[in-house]
Design a protein around this motif. Structure first.
Motif, PDB file in Angstrom:
ATOM      1  N   ARG A 151       8.645  11.091  12.920  1.00  0.00           N
ATOM      2  CA  ARG A 151       7.721  11.724  13.477  1.00  0.00           C
ATOM      3  C   ARG A 151       7.703  13.331  13.218  1.00  0.00           C
ATOM      4  N   LYS A 152       8.734  13.716  13.264  1.00  0.00           N
ATOM      5  CA  LYS A 152       8.891  15.145  12.702  1.00  0.00           C
ATOM      6  C   LYS A 152       8.499  15.553  11.547  1.00  0.00           C
ATOM      7  N   ALA A 153       9.087  14.686  10.577  1.00  0.00           N
ATOM      8  CA  ALA A 153       8.718  15.189   8.956  1.00  0.00           C
ATOM      9  C   ALA A 153       7.527  14.733   8.593  1.00  0.00           C
ATOM     10  N   THR A 213       9.868  -2.089  10.941  1.00  0.00           N
ATOM     11  CA  THR A 213       8.559  -2.826  11.159  1.00  0.00           C
ATOM     12  C   THR A 213       7.583  -1.360  11.199  1.00  0.00           C
ATOM     13  N   GLY A 214       6.487  -1.597  11.153  1.00  0.00           N
ATOM     14  CA  GLY A 214       5.456  -0.412  11.218  1.00  0.00           C
ATOM     15  C   GLY A 214       5.587   0.203  12.310  1.00  0.00           C
ATOM     16  N   GLN A 215       5.966  -0.324  13.487  1.00  0.00           N
ATOM     17  CA  GLN A 215       6.212  -0.050  14.808  1.00  0.00           C
ATOM     18  C   GLN A 215       7.336   0.829  15.067  1.00  0.00           C
ATOM     19  N   GLU A 216       8.263   0.298  14.630  1.00  0.00           N
ATOM     20  CA  GLU A 216       9.672   1.060  14.449  1.00  0.00           C
ATOM     21  C   GLU A 216       9.726   2.435  13.956  1.00  0.00           C
ATOM     22  N   LEU A 217       8.948   2.330  12.465  1.00  0.00           N
ATOM     23  CA  LEU A 217       8.890   3.590  11.936  1.00  0.00           C
ATOM     24  C   LEU A 217       8.027   4.735  12.506  1.00  0.00           C
ATOM     25  N   LEU A 218       6.871   3.873  13.158  1.00  0.00           N
ATOM     26  CA  LEU A 218       5.866   4.988  14.005  1.00  0.00           C
ATOM     27  C   LEU A 218       6.732   5.834  15.238  1.00  0.00           C
ATOM     28  N   ILE A 239       0.802  -1.087  -0.138  1.00  0.00           N
ATOM     29  CA  ILE A 239      -0.154   0.049  -0.019  1.00  0.00           C
ATOM     30  C   ILE A 239       0.998   1.308   0.008  1.00  0.00           C
ATOM     31  N   VAL A 240       0.277   2.284  -0.815  1.00  0.00           N
ATOM     32  CA  VAL A 240       1.191   3.325  -0.789  1.00  0.00           C
ATOM     33  C   VAL A 240       0.119   4.419  -0.112  1.00  0.00           C
ATOM     34  N   GLU A 241       0.612   5.261   0.752  1.00  0.00           N
ATOM     35  CA  GLU A 241      -0.113   6.245   1.344  1.00  0.00           C
ATOM     36  C   GLU A 241       0.397   7.534   1.755  1.00  0.00           C
ATOM     37  N   GLN A 242      -0.111   8.702   1.955  1.00  0.00           N
ATOM     38  CA  GLN A 242       0.246   9.681   2.508  1.00  0.00           C
ATOM     39  C   GLN A 242      -0.192  10.046   3.732  1.00  0.00           C
ATOM     40  N   ASN A 243      -1.206   9.162   4.298  1.00  0.00           N
ATOM     41  CA  ASN A 243      -1.700   9.167   5.697  1.00  0.00           C
ATOM     42  C   ASN A 243      -0.748   8.034   6.352  1.00  0.00           C
ATOM     43  N   ALA A 244       0.541   8.596   6.624  1.00  0.00           N
ATOM     44  CA  ALA A 244       1.552   7.651   7.083  1.00  0.00           C
ATOM     45  C   ALA A 244       1.186   7.036   8.469  1.00  0.00           C
ATOM     46  N   THR A 245       0.614   7.761   9.384  1.00  0.00           N
ATOM     47  CA  THR A 245       0.514   7.103  10.654  1.00  0.00           C
ATOM     48  C   THR A 245      -0.338   5.967  10.686  1.00  0.00           C
ATOM     49  N   LYS A 246      -1.604   6.100  10.028  1.00  0.00           N
ATOM     50  CA  LYS A 246      -2.583   5.047   9.753  1.00  0.00           C
ATOM     51  C   LYS A 246      -1.991   3.853   9.088  1.00  0.00           C
ATOM     52  N   ALA A 247      -1.420   4.159   8.068  1.00  0.00           N
ATOM     53  CA  ALA A 247      -0.681   3.046   7.243  1.00  0.00           C
ATOM     54  C   ALA A 247       0.249   2.267   8.121  1.00  0.00           C
TER      55      ALA A 247
END
Ligand code: ATP
Length: 234
Positions: free
Chosen positions: A228-230, A217-222, A189-197
């Motif tokens: 987070r800043k960007a 992993t999703g969690q590591e990136l979150l 999946i490609v998303e601009q909604n990074a948090t949800k994705a």
């Protein structure tokens, strides 16, 4: 299941992707996040075969995709749901869904797949005779994803499925994506909604100016401070 090795993609003389390497394992949800114009859609187009000039190697289920045209990639179970839904607004919901089963691999099972989609999305079943253009944005997105499912994907690629949707619809779409994965379909999946994705993704890649700058992993990136800043507004 899917491996990209040092992909460079071009529109004419303009290079949009630089040395992209990524992989997707069977059963995963993998997210590609990044700002506007970073090249996210171009990655999906390179995989589905709709970007003309792609250098490097893409392998899908052990097959080298070099030189394989887009329609044949579809027959291999590589299905792309492009950005912007692109439904036929004056056709009914069901007619739009049935359009997805054009691939040979999907035709015979058309009715069975349709029943499965209606089971997952009773709201579409209730509206199956309505014109697709009369549905809400969220419902139209579900039809677009459902049409992708009608093609019997092994790997389903979704481009910005929540773009422009109200928050409650965004949640509905992501819940559906999880449900699809649980039914055995792998998802990129490609998303601009990074948090949800990244919340639903097993793994993710962050794209900046056509290059992968972070993966995890999703969690590591979150949890990543720079990210987070960007992107995540923290
Ligand atoms: P968005 O969320 O805005 O779609 P994206 O990250 O998906 O962004 P792409 O659509 O892949 O980005 O576009 C990457 C770059 O390639 C952009 O600068 C865009 O203008 C350019 N581009 C996209 N499609 C074409 C095309 N058909 N011809 C020329 N340039 C293109």
């Amino acid at each position: 299941m899917l491996h990209l090795h040092n992909i460079n993609s071009f529109y004419g003389e303009i290079q949009v992707l630089r040395e992209i390497s990524l992989h997707v394992q069977r059963g995963e949800i993998v997210a590609i996040v990044g700002a506007n114009a970073a090249g996210k859609s171009t990655i999906l187009k390179s995989i589905s075969g709709t970007v003309l000039k792609v250098e490097g190697k893409i392998e899908f289920q052990g097959n080298d995709l070099t030189g394989i045209p887009a329609h044949q990639r579809t027959e291999m179970g590589l299905i792309h749901v492009p950005e912007g839904r692109r439904l036929f607004p004056t056709m009914t919901v069901q007619e739009n869904l049935e359009m997805g089963a054009y691939a040979k691999r999907a035709r015979l099972d058309r009715q069975k797949t349709l029943d499965q989609i209606y089971e997952m999305l009773p709201r579409l079943q209730e509206r199956k005779k309505q014109q697709a253009g009369s549905l809400s944005g969220g419902e139209q997105q579900m039809v677009a994803i459902g049409r992708g499912l009608m093609a019997k994907p092994e790997l389903l690629m979704l481009d910005e499925p929540t773009l422009g949707l109200a928050p409650i619809m965004v949640q509905w779409v992501f819940d559906f994506i999880r449900q699809i994965r649980d039914s055995g379909v792998t998802i990129l999946i490609v998303e601009q909604n990074a948090t949800k994705a990244l919340e639903v993704a097993d793994r993710g890649y962050v794209l900046e100016n056509g290059q992968i700058v972070l993966e995890g992993t999703g969690q590591e990136l979150l949890n990543n401070q720079a990210l987070r800043k960007a992107y995540l507004g923290a």
